[in-house]
Design a protein around this motif. Structure first.
Motif, PDB file in Angstrom:
ATOM      1  N   VAL A  26       0.833  -1.198   0.000  1.00 39.70           N
ATOM      2  CA  VAL A  26       0.000   0.000   0.000  1.00 39.70           C
ATOM      3  C   VAL A  26       0.866   1.245   0.000  1.00 39.70           C
ATOM      4  O   VAL A  26       0.619   2.216  -0.686  1.00 39.70           O
ATOM      5  N   ALA A  27       1.966   1.207   0.776  1.00 42.17           N
ATOM      6  CA  ALA A  27       2.837   2.375   0.874  1.00 42.17           C
ATOM      7  C   ALA A  27       3.545   2.661  -0.432  1.00 42.17           C
ATOM      8  O   ALA A  27       3.795   3.802  -0.788  1.00 42.17           O
ATOM      9  N   SER A  28       3.898   1.580  -1.158  1.00 41.79           N
ATOM     10  CA  SER A  28       4.682   1.782  -2.374  1.00 41.79           C
ATOM     11  C   SER A  28       3.829   1.811  -3.625  1.00 41.79           C
ATOM     12  O   SER A  28       4.325   1.997  -4.724  1.00 41.79           O
ATOM     13  N   GLY A  29       2.526   1.544  -3.463  1.00 38.86           N
ATOM     14  CA  GLY A  29       1.628   1.555  -4.616  1.00 38.86           C
ATOM     15  C   GLY A  29       1.657   0.283  -5.394  1.00 38.86           C
ATOM     16  O   GLY A  29       1.101   0.219  -6.482  1.00 38.86           O
ATOM     17  N   SER A  30       2.314  -0.750  -4.893  1.00 32.60           N
ATOM     18  CA  SER A  30       2.385  -2.017  -5.618  1.00 32.60           C
ATOM     19  C   SER A  30       1.290  -2.949  -5.144  1.00 32.60           C
ATOM     20  O   SER A  30       0.704  -2.743  -4.092  1.00 32.60           O
ATOM     21  N   THR A  31       1.025  -4.006  -5.905  1.00 29.16           N
ATOM     22  CA  THR A  31      -0.013  -4.996  -5.564  1.00 29.16           C
ATOM     23  C   THR A  31       0.580  -6.036  -4.645  1.00 29.16           C
ATOM     24  O   THR A  31       1.614  -6.622  -4.955  1.00 29.16           O
ATOM     25  N   PRO A  32      -0.059  -6.335  -3.467  1.00 30.61           N
ATOM     26  CA  PRO A  32       0.489  -7.328  -2.534  1.00 30.61           C
ATOM     27  C   PRO A  32       0.476  -8.707  -3.146  1.00 30.61           C
ATOM     28  O   PRO A  32      -0.361  -9.031  -3.981  1.00 30.61           O
ATOM     29  N   ALA A  33       1.435  -9.552  -2.732  1.00 29.51           N
ATOM     30  CA  ALA A  33       1.546 -10.917  -3.266  1.00 29.51           C
ATOM     31  C   ALA A  33       0.313 -11.714  -2.885  1.00 29.51           C
ATOM     32  O   ALA A  33      -0.125 -11.680  -1.747  1.00 29.51           O
ATOM     33  N   ALA A  34      -0.206 -12.499  -3.847  1.00 30.71           N
ATOM     34  CA  ALA A  34      -1.415 -13.271  -3.596  1.00 30.71           C
ATOM     35  C   ALA A  34      -1.103 -14.680  -3.130  1.00 30.71           C
ATOM     36  O   ALA A  34      -1.936 -15.344  -2.566  1.00 30.71           O
ATOM     37  N   ASP A  35       0.118 -15.161  -3.385  1.00 35.52           N
ATOM     38  CA  ASP A  35       0.457 -16.556  -3.076  1.00 35.52           C
ATOM     39  C   ASP A  35       1.517 -16.579  -1.987  1.00 35.52           C
ATOM     40  O   ASP A  35       2.612 -16.065  -2.171  1.00 35.52           O
ATOM     41  N   LEU A  48      11.883  -4.342   2.049  1.00 39.54           N
ATOM     42  CA  LEU A  48      13.012  -3.787   2.797  1.00 39.54           C
ATOM     43  C   LEU A  48      12.536  -2.556   3.564  1.00 39.54           C
ATOM     44  O   LEU A  48      11.823  -1.717   3.046  1.00 39.54           O
ATOM     45  N   LEU A  49      12.917  -2.519   4.831  1.00 38.83           N
ATOM     46  CA  LEU A  49      12.474  -1.435   5.690  1.00 38.83           C
ATOM     47  C   LEU A  49      12.857  -0.068   5.115  1.00 38.83           C
ATOM     48  O   LEU A  49      12.123   0.895   5.218  1.00 38.83           O
ATOM     49  N   ALA A  50      14.031  -0.012   4.447  1.00 33.20           N
ATOM     50  CA  ALA A  50      14.502   1.254   3.892  1.00 33.20           C
ATOM     51  C   ALA A  50      13.613   1.749   2.755  1.00 33.20           C
ATOM     52  O   ALA A  50      13.611   2.934   2.422  1.00 33.20           O
ATOM     53  N   ASP A  51      12.853   0.765   2.134  1.00 29.50           N
ATOM     54  CA  ASP A  51      12.004   1.152   1.010  1.00 29.50           C
ATOM     55  C   ASP A  51      10.684   1.756   1.454  1.00 29.50           C
ATOM     56  O   ASP A  51       9.907   2.243   0.627  1.00 29.50           O
ATOM     57  N   ILE A  52      10.402   1.639   2.736  1.00 33.82           N
ATOM     58  CA  ILE A  52       9.131   2.151   3.256  1.00 33.82           C
ATOM     59  C   ILE A  52       9.329   3.597   3.674  1.00 33.82           C
ATOM     60  O   ILE A  52      10.326   3.934   4.317  1.00 33.82           O
ATOM     61  N   PRO A  53       8.391   4.471   3.354  1.00 35.07           N
ATOM     62  CA  PRO A  53       8.513   5.877   3.767  1.00 35.07           C
ATOM     63  C   PRO A  53       8.727   5.954   5.277  1.00 35.07           C
ATOM     64  O   PRO A  53       8.125   5.196   6.060  1.00 35.07           O
ATOM     65  N   ALA A  54       9.587   6.900   5.669  1.00 34.49           N
ATOM     66  CA  ALA A  54       9.960   7.024   7.085  1.00 34.49           C
ATOM     67  C   ALA A  54       8.750   7.184   7.984  1.00 34.49           C
ATOM     68  O   ALA A  54       8.696   6.651   9.100  1.00 34.49           O
ATOM     69  N   GLY A  55       7.740   7.865   7.507  1.00 35.92           N
ATOM     70  CA  GLY A  55       6.564   8.093   8.342  1.00 35.92           C
ATOM     71  C   GLY A  55       5.761   6.835   8.608  1.00 35.92           C
ATOM     72  O   GLY A  55       4.923   6.806   9.512  1.00 35.92           O
ATOM     73  N   GLN A  56       5.962   5.768   7.788  1.00 36.02           N
ATOM     74  CA  GLN A  56       5.175   4.536   7.954  1.00 36.02           C
ATOM     75  C   GLN A  56       5.980   3.381   8.524  1.00 36.02           C
ATOM     76  O   GLN A  56       5.443   2.301   8.761  1.00 36.02           O
ATOM     77  N   GLN A  57       7.298   3.570   8.771  1.00 32.16           N
ATOM     78  CA  GLN A  57       8.134   2.476   9.280  1.00 32.16           C
ATOM     79  C   GLN A  57       7.681   2.016  10.671  1.00 32.16           C
ATOM     80  O   GLN A  57       7.631   0.812  10.966  1.00 32.16           O
ATOM     81  N   ALA A  58       7.331   2.958  11.547  1.00 34.01           N
ATOM     82  CA  ALA A  58       6.883   2.581  12.900  1.00 34.01           C
ATOM     83  C   ALA A  58       5.600   1.763  12.820  1.00 34.01           C
ATOM     84  O   ALA A  58       5.417   0.781  13.563  1.00 34.01           O
ATOM     85  N   GLN A  59       4.723   2.134  11.878  1.00 33.00           N
ATOM     86  CA  GLN A  59       3.462   1.406  11.716  1.00 33.00           C
ATOM     87  C   GLN A  59       3.725  -0.023  11.266  1.00 33.00           C
ATOM     88  O   GLN A  59       3.123  -0.971  11.754  1.00 33.00           O
ATOM     89  N   VAL A  60       4.681  -0.170  10.313  1.00 35.01           N
ATOM     90  CA  VAL A  60       5.015  -1.494   9.797  1.00 35.01           C
ATOM     91  C   VAL A  60       5.632  -2.353  10.900  1.00 35.01           C
ATOM     92  O   VAL A  60       5.297  -3.527  11.076  1.00 35.01           O
ATOM     93  N   GLN A  61       6.563  -1.753  11.676  1.00 37.65           N
ATOM     94  CA  GLN A  61       7.206  -2.501  12.762  1.00 37.65           C
ATOM     95  C   GLN A  61       6.171  -2.928  13.805  1.00 37.65           C
ATOM     96  O   GLN A  61       6.178  -4.067  14.287  1.00 37.65           O
ATOM     97  N   THR A  62       5.287  -2.044  14.164  1.00 34.19           N
ATOM     98  CA  THR A  62       4.257  -2.359  15.167  1.00 34.19           C
ATOM     99  C   THR A  62       3.345  -3.472  14.676  1.00 34.19           C
ATOM    100  O   THR A  62       2.997  -4.395  15.421  1.00 34.19           O
ATOM    101  N   ALA A  63       2.930  -3.392  13.402  1.00 34.54           N
ATOM    102  CA  ALA A  63       2.068  -4.420  12.830  1.00 34.54           C
ATOM    103  C   ALA A  63       2.749  -5.775  12.852  1.00 34.54           C
ATOM    104  O   ALA A  63       2.131  -6.813  13.158  1.00 34.54           O
ATOM    105  N   SER A  64       4.064  -5.788  12.530  1.00 37.41           N
ATOM    106  CA  SER A  64       4.810  -7.049  12.510  1.00 37.41           C
ATOM    107  C   SER A  64       4.895  -7.663  13.908  1.00 37.41           C
ATOM    108  O   SER A  64       4.630  -8.841  14.107  1.00 37.41           O
ATOM    109  N   LEU A  65       5.253  -6.835  14.899  1.00 33.02           N
ATOM    110  CA  LEU A  65       5.375  -7.326  16.273  1.00 33.02           C
ATOM    111  C   LEU A  65       4.020  -7.780  16.824  1.00 33.02           C
ATOM    112  O   LEU A  65       3.919  -8.791  17.526  1.00 33.02           O
ATOM    113  N   THR A  66       2.985  -7.026  16.504  1.00 35.70           N
ATOM    114  CA  THR A  66       1.641  -7.390  16.974  1.00 35.70           C
ATOM    115  C   THR A  66       1.210  -8.731  16.405  1.00 35.70           C
ATOM    116  O   THR A  66       0.645  -9.586  17.100  1.00 35.70           O
TER     117      THR A  66
END
Length: 234
Positions: A26-35, A48-66
């Motif tokens: 969603v952050a990069s505008g690409s289609t998520p993998a279906a398989d 790659l974490l570096a590819d995610i906009p800085a403003g959304q990295q905390a959200q991604v990390q939190t989602a992963s840990l949760t």
């Protein structure tokens, strides 16, 4: 900024990676993998974490840990449930075994109580001496016939053995040294008055008293005979 893999951050959790991959897509505008079978290639290209906009990295990390925490909690709950079910099964088996044993013990006690009651009733079935006509004298055969009517059949032989040794069925037998008297050689003879005032002349009264004495002290004439064989007295 270092290029840290979100998949690595997710500790190889396929579910967590897929979720994070969706966020990244969603952050990069690409289609998520279906398989899920292709999540390695997808993660290498897009997560790659570096590819995610800085403003959304905390959200991604939190989602992963949760996601990981939820998966671990679910696994722990499942293990706890299985353990509880197994413990309950084992306890139920123990309870069933205990109940079965208790029921068997109760039945055995009831059978034994009935048996004991029957034996006591048999031993207590003594005819009243009043039912026997008194005579001036009695033969051995007559005394034995009276005894058979008073003493339970399964105890008669033991009773007879004792009387044979003590008085040879002489209801007037007297021990000159001790003063023991009668068929069963009661000492003193006056003890037999508890069975009847005619204890000196009525063999039925002596038999009744002797049977009561053997039952009370030894449980039965056979118990008295067993003792007699060891001690030559009772």
């Amino acid at each position: 900024m270092s290029r840290i893999s979100v998949r690595g951050f997710a500790v190889a959790s396929a579910t967590a990676v897929t979720t994070v991959g969706a966020v990244v897509g969603v952050a990069s505008g690409s289609t998520p993998a279906a398989d899920d079978n292709n999540f390695e290639a997808t993660a290498a290209d897009t997560t790659l974490l570096a590819d995610i906009p800085a403003g959304q990295q905390a959200q991604v990390q939190t989602a992963s840990l949760t996601q990981q925490a939820d998966a671990q909690a679910s696994a722990a709950d499942s293990a706890a449930k299985k353990s509880a079910e197994e413990s309950a099964r084992i306890q139920a088996a123990k309870d069933a075994k205990s109940k079965k044993q208790a029921a068997e013990d109760r039945l055995e006690r009831e059978r034994q109580e009935k048996k004991d009651a029957a034996e006591r009733a048999s031993r207590s079935e003594v005819r009243s001496t009043a039912s026997f006509a008194t005579q001036g004298s009695y033969t051995v055969a007559e005394i034995q016939a009276i005894a058979r009517q008073i003493v339970p059949a399964d105890q008669f032989q033991c009773f007879s053995n004792i009387v044979n040794h003590e008085s040879t069925w002489n209801y007037r037998a007297t021990n000159p040294s001790s003063g023991a008297y009668g068929l069963v050689q009661a000492y003193p003879g006056s003890k037999m008055a508890s069975a009847g005032a005619d204890w000196q002349t009525n063999p039925a009264t002596q038999i009744k008293w002797g049977l009561s004495y053997m039952n009370g002290r030894y449980g039965s004439p056979c118990g008295a005979w067993s003792f007699w064989q060891q001690h030559h007295s009772y």
